[in-house]
Design an enzyme around this catalytic site. Sequence first.
Site, PDB file in Angstrom:
ATOM      1  CD  GLU A   1       0.826  -3.864   5.575  1.00  0.00           C
ATOM      2  OE1 GLU A   1       1.702  -3.139   6.077  1.00  0.00           O
ATOM      3  OE2 GLU A   1      -0.275  -3.432   5.201  1.00  0.00           O
TER       4      GLU A   1
ATOM      5  CG  HIS B   1      -0.410   0.006   2.530  1.00  0.00           C
ATOM      6  ND1 HIS B   1      -0.145   1.173   3.214  1.00  0.00           N
ATOM      7  CD2 HIS B   1      -0.051  -0.995   3.363  1.00  0.00           C
ATOM      8  CE1 HIS B   1       0.341   0.872   4.415  1.00  0.00           C
ATOM      9  NE2 HIS B   1       0.423  -0.431   4.534  1.00  0.00           N
TER      10      HIS B   1
ATOM     11  CG  ASP C   1       2.686   0.179   7.831  1.00  0.00           C
ATOM     12  OD1 ASP C   1       2.243  -0.266   6.766  1.00  0.00           O
ATOM     13  OD2 ASP C   1       1.990   0.343   8.846  1.00  0.00           O
TER      14      ASP C   1
ATOM     15  CG  HIS D   1       0.419   2.692  12.523  1.00  0.00           C
ATOM     16  ND1 HIS D   1      -0.852   2.176  12.589  1.00  0.00           N
ATOM     17  CD2 HIS D   1       0.906   2.308  11.322  1.00  0.00           C
ATOM     18  CE1 HIS D   1      -1.111   1.506  11.478  1.00  0.00           C
ATOM     19  NE2 HIS D   1      -0.053   1.565  10.701  1.00  0.00           N
TER      20      HIS D   1
ATOM     21  CD  GLU E   1      -3.070  -1.541   5.561  1.00  0.00           C
ATOM     22  OE1 GLU E   1      -3.319  -2.548   6.258  1.00  0.00           O
ATOM     23  OE2 GLU E   1      -2.533  -0.525   6.043  1.00  0.00           O
ATOM     24  CD  GLU E   2      -1.387   2.187   7.653  1.00  0.00           C
ATOM     25  OE1 GLU E   2      -2.130   1.735   8.546  1.00  0.00           O
ATOM     26  OE2 GLU E   2      -0.205   1.842   7.508  1.00  0.00           O
TER      27      GLU E   2
HETATM   28 ZN   LIG Z   1       0.836  -1.290   6.372  1.00  0.00          ZN
END
Ligand SMILES: [Zn+2]
Length: 416
Positions: free
Chosen positions: A197, A109, A138, A387, A172-173
């Site tokens: 991922e 992604h 990510d 994140h 995706e997030e």
């Molecule tokens: Zn991801």
Amino acid sequence: MKSRLTPLHAVLLLGLASATAHAAADEKLKAAAEQEKAPLIETLHDMVMIESGSSDVEGLAKMADFTEARLKALGATTRRQKTTAGAGADIVVGTFTGTGTRKLMLIAHMDTVYQRGILATEPYHVDGTKIFGPGIADDKGGIAVVLHALKILKDTGWRDYATLTVSLNPDEEVGSIGSGEFISELADQHDVVLSCEPTASSPPAQNDSLLLGASGTATGIMKVKGRASHVGAAPERGRNALIELSHQLLQTQDIAKSIPGTQLSWTTAKAGTVRNQIPEDAEAGADIRLTVSDGVAKLKAALDEKVKNKLVPDTETTVTIVPGRPPFVASDRGRALAQEGQAIYAEIDRKLDIAEMTGGATDAGYANRSGKAVVVESFGLAGFGYHARDEFIDTNSIVPRLYLMTRTLIEQGKKK
Ligand SMILES: [Zn+2]
């Protein structure tokens, strides 16, 4: 011409097998992976410099332009597909046509969890074997593995597949709300899907890993229909939806505990509009987490049964569950593919762990939903701090991950 295996050959081969516990590395491929390390880092840098939060349509368009151009340069036919919900960005799809029989697919992604402007406080920077940057692991690391593994394979002339599809989504997030169905449908047209991922870096993880499970999500909605009435003049004529809702919430709050692999928490509620009226409507919402594919159906059945037990007569309670991202539960064939990955890692004297389940949801759930394709997760780079602040990738993982991806694709292409 087929060569004959003489007894002498057999003895030599046996001797070789016992001397080394695993197959020899493909030295050419390994050398190519080492060659590709610096270019991959350059690609990572370029992608991190494009801020692409899930709602950043402009940044996501730049990421789509970048990845589409790279896929084209690798020989893919490309197309863009608008997401069906959310911010309205493009999914990039690259298709390679080969000479083999199998249909292989790679997914990653383009969006990150970070807001526009993040680079000002979290700039791209290198510290030893760590490279920091928002979204670098990510999932820009996953995209980089895809692009550079395909570069290596292109240079070797590998075309042992019927089709090889790359799908990069921009949401995706935020649950892949506008791309999940597309990923499911596309995955069903393939034999194998490798999802890219990141894997956890060491420390805290001891080894790189592949992932076989991730939780899914759903939203529960409970609605109670009662009867409105004047609270002062005729309260007995009313049927209080708020009171009934409270009763239903209390009696269903632990319902998931008897259904393994499910979790339900009532988190929102509303009822009534004015103080002097018995409320006729009440509604509550629940966050649902799932690690089993039949979890939604089982929870729904249990809730439907339970709400029959009313406190306020003449009220009507209904429950709906809106599925979100499906849980990812790899099949036996997925597990076998991950085990082949372990053997491939062993060829270059590295250990690969198999992780069974993570709480974070991934698009592998959509790819794996029907069970048609073999799906395995975490072919991206090793990193940490997803994140969070100080997200980084470990450059030591680049060569092993390129080797794993290229060897896995070659092996999968060979299968019948
Ligand atoms: Zn991801």
